[in-house]
Design a protein around this motif. Structure first.
Motif, PDB file in Angstrom:
ATOM      1  N   GLU A 191     -68.757 -18.254  34.338  1.00 23.84           N
ATOM      2  CA  GLU A 191     -69.657 -17.283  33.693  1.00 23.84           C
ATOM      3  C   GLU A 191     -71.022 -17.202  34.369  1.00 23.84           C
ATOM      4  OE1 GLU A 191     -70.067 -18.078  29.525  1.00 23.84           O
ATOM      5  OE2 GLU A 191     -70.556 -20.191  29.851  1.00 23.84           O
ATOM      6  N   LYS A 192     -71.458 -18.302  34.994  1.00 24.01           N
ATOM      7  CA  LYS A 192     -72.784 -18.234  35.630  1.00 24.01           C
ATOM      8  C   LYS A 192     -72.689 -18.329  37.151  1.00 24.01           C
ATOM      9  CE  LYS A 192     -75.535 -19.681  31.739  1.00 24.01           C
ATOM     10  NZ  LYS A 192     -74.685 -20.427  30.813  1.00 24.01           N
ATOM     11  N   HIS A 193     -71.478 -18.215  37.696  1.00 23.30           N
ATOM     12  CA  HIS A 193     -71.321 -18.353  39.141  1.00 23.30           C
ATOM     13  C   HIS A 193     -71.945 -17.139  39.838  1.00 23.30           C
ATOM     14  CE1 HIS A 193     -69.612 -18.872  43.084  1.00 23.30           C
ATOM     15  NE2 HIS A 193     -69.151 -20.061  42.719  1.00 23.30           N
ATOM     16  N   PRO A 194     -72.854 -17.386  40.807  1.00 23.84           N
ATOM     17  CA  PRO A 194     -73.582 -16.258  41.406  1.00 23.84           C
ATOM     18  C   PRO A 194     -72.689 -15.265  42.154  1.00 23.84           C
ATOM     19  CG  PRO A 194     -74.038 -18.327  42.560  1.00 23.84           C
ATOM     20  CD  PRO A 194     -73.271 -18.679  41.331  1.00 23.84           C
ATOM     21  N   ARG A 195     -71.509 -15.675  42.572  1.00 24.11           N
ATOM     22  CA  ARG A 195     -70.673 -14.740  43.337  1.00 24.11           C
ATOM     23  C   ARG A 195     -69.690 -13.946  42.475  1.00 24.11           C
ATOM     24  NH1 ARG A 195     -69.812 -16.955  49.429  1.00 24.11           N
ATOM     25  NH2 ARG A 195     -71.947 -17.664  49.635  1.00 24.11           N
ATOM     26  N   VAL A 196     -69.747 -14.158  41.153  1.00 27.96           N
ATOM     27  CA  VAL A 196     -68.864 -13.366  40.283  1.00 27.96           C
ATOM     28  C   VAL A 196     -69.554 -12.024  40.029  1.00 27.96           C
ATOM     29  CG1 VAL A 196     -67.655 -13.232  38.073  1.00 27.96           C
ATOM     30  CG2 VAL A 196     -67.832 -15.408  39.253  1.00 27.96           C
ATOM     31  N   ALA A 197     -69.388 -11.137  40.948  1.00 25.98           N
ATOM     32  CA  ALA A 197     -69.942  -9.784  40.914  1.00 25.98           C
ATOM     33  C   ALA A 197     -69.329  -9.101  42.128  1.00 25.98           C
ATOM     34  CB  ALA A 197     -71.461  -9.818  41.023  1.00 25.98           C
ATOM     35  N   THR A 203     -63.881  -7.438  45.633  1.00 16.61           N
ATOM     36  CA  THR A 203     -62.950  -7.988  44.631  1.00 16.61           C
ATOM     37  C   THR A 203     -61.543  -8.066  45.217  1.00 16.61           C
ATOM     38  OG1 THR A 203     -64.346  -6.982  42.965  1.00 16.61           O
ATOM     39  CG2 THR A 203     -62.199  -7.748  42.226  1.00 16.61           C
ATOM     40  N   MET A 204     -61.169  -7.053  45.994  1.00 21.01           N
ATOM     41  CA  MET A 204     -59.844  -7.088  46.641  1.00 21.01           C
ATOM     42  C   MET A 204     -59.774  -8.263  47.609  1.00 21.01           C
ATOM     43  SD  MET A 204     -59.335  -3.013  47.227  1.00 21.01           S
ATOM     44  CE  MET A 204     -57.876  -3.012  48.187  1.00 21.01           C
ATOM     45  N   LYS A 205     -60.878  -8.496  48.321  1.00 20.12           N
ATOM     46  CA  LYS A 205     -60.913  -9.609  49.287  1.00 20.12           C
ATOM     47  C   LYS A 205     -60.751 -10.945  48.545  1.00 20.12           C
ATOM     48  CE  LYS A 205     -63.516 -11.519  53.048  1.00 20.12           C
ATOM     49  NZ  LYS A 205     -64.807 -11.746  53.616  1.00 20.12           N
ATOM     50  N   PHE A 206     -61.447 -11.050  47.418  1.00 20.04           N
ATOM     51  CA  PHE A 206     -61.355 -12.287  46.625  1.00 20.04           C
ATOM     52  C   PHE A 206     -59.900 -12.520  46.188  1.00 20.04           C
ATOM     53  CE2 PHE A 206     -61.038 -13.909  42.250  1.00 20.04           C
ATOM     54  CZ  PHE A 206     -61.494 -15.197  42.446  1.00 20.04           C
ATOM     55  N   VAL A 207     -59.285 -11.478  45.650  1.00 19.57           N
ATOM     56  CA  VAL A 207     -57.909 -11.625  45.147  1.00 19.57           C
ATOM     57  C   VAL A 207     -56.970 -12.013  46.293  1.00 19.57           C
ATOM     58  CG1 VAL A 207     -55.947 -10.362  44.136  1.00 19.57           C
ATOM     59  CG2 VAL A 207     -58.241 -10.096  43.160  1.00 19.57           C
ATOM     60  N   ASP A 208     -57.164 -11.376  47.449  1.00 20.19           N
ATOM     61  CA  ASP A 208     -56.291 -11.681  48.599  1.00 20.19           C
ATOM     62  C   ASP A 208     -56.520 -13.088  49.141  1.00 20.19           C
ATOM     63  OD1 ASP A 208     -54.942  -9.302  48.532  1.00 20.19           O
ATOM     64  OD2 ASP A 208     -56.299  -8.285  49.925  1.00 20.19           O
ATOM     65  N   ASP A 249     -64.434  -1.571  38.617  1.00 19.28           N
ATOM     66  CA  ASP A 249     -63.836  -1.795  39.947  1.00 19.28           C
ATOM     67  C   ASP A 249     -63.673  -3.282  40.235  1.00 19.28           C
ATOM     68  OD1 ASP A 249     -63.738   0.863  40.375  1.00 19.28           O
ATOM     69  OD2 ASP A 249     -65.412   0.952  41.815  1.00 19.28           O
ATOM     70  N   ASN A 250     -64.630  -4.081  39.731  1.00 19.27           N
ATOM     71  CA  ASN A 250     -64.601  -5.510  40.075  1.00 19.27           C
ATOM     72  C   ASN A 250     -63.969  -6.369  38.975  1.00 19.27           C
ATOM     73  OD1 ASN A 250     -66.537  -5.457  38.146  1.00 19.27           O
ATOM     74  ND2 ASN A 250     -68.187  -6.341  39.369  1.00 19.27           N
ATOM     75  N   LEU A 269     -62.771 -21.202  43.582  1.00 16.73           N
ATOM     76  CA  LEU A 269     -64.077 -21.446  44.223  1.00 16.73           C
ATOM     77  C   LEU A 269     -63.992 -21.209  45.729  1.00 16.73           C
ATOM     78  CD1 LEU A 269     -65.282 -24.540  42.146  1.00 16.73           C
ATOM     79  CD2 LEU A 269     -66.032 -22.158  41.946  1.00 16.73           C
ATOM     80  N   GLN A 270     -62.866 -21.603  46.358  1.00 19.67           N
ATOM     81  CA  GLN A 270     -62.748 -21.363  47.803  1.00 19.67           C
ATOM     82  C   GLN A 270     -62.663 -19.854  48.096  1.00 19.67           C
ATOM     83  OE1 GLN A 270     -60.112 -20.146  49.885  1.00 19.67           O
ATOM     84  NE2 GLN A 270     -58.677 -19.812  48.181  1.00 19.67           N
ATOM     85  N   ALA A 271     -62.002 -19.098  47.204  1.00 21.66           N
ATOM     86  CA  ALA A 271     -61.913 -17.642  47.424  1.00 21.66           C
ATOM     87  C   ALA A 271     -63.281 -16.996  47.238  1.00 21.66           C
ATOM     88  CB  ALA A 271     -60.882 -17.034  46.468  1.00 21.66           C
ATOM     89  N   LEU A 272     -64.070 -17.515  46.286  1.00 20.28           N
ATOM     90  CA  LEU A 272     -65.430 -16.976  46.097  1.00 20.28           C
ATOM     91  C   LEU A 272     -66.301 -17.265  47.322  1.00 20.28           C
ATOM     92  CD1 LEU A 272     -66.098 -17.871  42.334  1.00 20.28           C
ATOM     93  CD2 LEU A 272     -65.992 -15.574  43.315  1.00 20.28           C
TER      94      LEU A 272
END
Ligand SMILES: Cc1ncc(COP(=O)(O)O)c(C=O)c1O
Length: 275
Positions: A191-197, A203-208, A249-250, A269-272
């Motif tokens: 909830e407070k992770h700075p890269r959750v945006a 977002t597609m890159k994160f999921v992949d 979108d995200n 965390l590694q994907a973020l």
């Protein structure tokens, strides 16, 4: 879907009226809108918990059935089942709740006053991503009406699937408890992770970049699943339509399985970090 169709066909008479929430299961809404209408059945779609609109529809129509997914998919909006049931019953309408997103462990709509509860057994109840099935629970009187229609439709469960569901159900409470704990701990972690945006592409890159969850649209199974609704389940909506119903979108929908929390957290965390 066979269970939903059986309920609608057996309990809504020709000329009847159905009220459904706007974010109920898309296939069911399409069935109500495009197929029930051929039998002279009319329908109104209301916002979840918009009690004023619901009251108005109940006053102006002979409503046979109110139908809602609660929690809804993927936004997890929840209905005040008790309040809606009291209101619908005072107008003679049955209340039918699709509780698939909650699992039978986390929510019991019949206790809250609903007449019928549906679960897609494809999800938590079978839990191994290897069965397609559904179930409806309610009073004997209602279920016997639904059962005869469901035989007419030719949608009874095949014996293999019934066997796997019975076996899976014995550990349902253990699996859901693990899934609940993982989801809550992950929400606190993120909830407070700075890269959750980020935007659609990030977002597609994160999921992949995720290695553990499968990219898929179902939910409730042992294996974690992840999906980005904007490019998956809502791919055919325009950006404006998605914005109107709150699909950002995200937005990412995780359905956590029963893997170790630490492994799932490390993967996320590694994907973020890759963004
Ligand atoms: C909330 C909900 N209800 C019902 C269904 C239909 O389930 P099935 O695939 O088991 O027909 C789905 C499918 O995704 C769903 O998400």
């Amino acid at each position: 879907m066979g269970a939903i169709v059986s309920v609608l066909l057996s309990l809504v008479p020709p000329g009847g009226h159905v009220v459904a929430t706007k974010d109920s299961y898309w296939e069911a809404r399409m069935f109500i809108q495009n197929k029930l209408s051929l039998m002279g059945i009319t329908a109104t779609f209301v916002d979840m918990n918009d009690m004023d609109s619901l009251k108005e529809v109940l006053q102006n129509n002979k409503v046979s059935l109110f139908y809602a997914d609660s929690p809804s998919n993927p936004l997890l909006n929840c209905l005040d089942i008790r309040k809606v049931s009291e209101l619908c019953h005072s107008h003679g309408a049955l209340v039918f709740i699709d509780s698939s997103l909650a699992s039978p462990i986390n929510q019991k709509p019949l206790i809250l006053g609903a007449d019928l509860v549906l679960h897609s057994a494809t999800k938590y109840i079978s839990e191994h991503h290897d069965v397609v099935g559904g179930c409806v629970s309610g009073s004997e009187n209602l279920i016997s009406k639904i059962r005869s229609c469901h035989y007419d439709l030719g949608s009874p469960l095949v014996p293999d699937a019934a066997y796997m569901i019975i076996r899976g159900m014995k550990t349902l409470h253990l699996r859901v408890e693990t899934q609940n704990n993982t989801a809550l701990k992950m929400a606190h972690l993120l909830e407070k992770h700075p890269r959750v945006a980020g935007d659609l592409q990030a977002t597609m890159k994160f999921v992949d970049s995720l290695r553990l969850p499968y990219i898929a649209t179902s939910f409730g199974g042992c294996e974690s699943l992840v999906q980005q609704p904007a490019v998956m389940s809502f791919w055919d909506y325009s950006a404006a339509e998605r914005a109107k119903i709150g699909i950002k979108d995200n937005m990412i929908r995780f359905s956590f399985g029963i893997e170790k929390f630490e492994d799932l957290a490390a993967d996320i965390l590694q994907a973020l970090q890759k963004l």
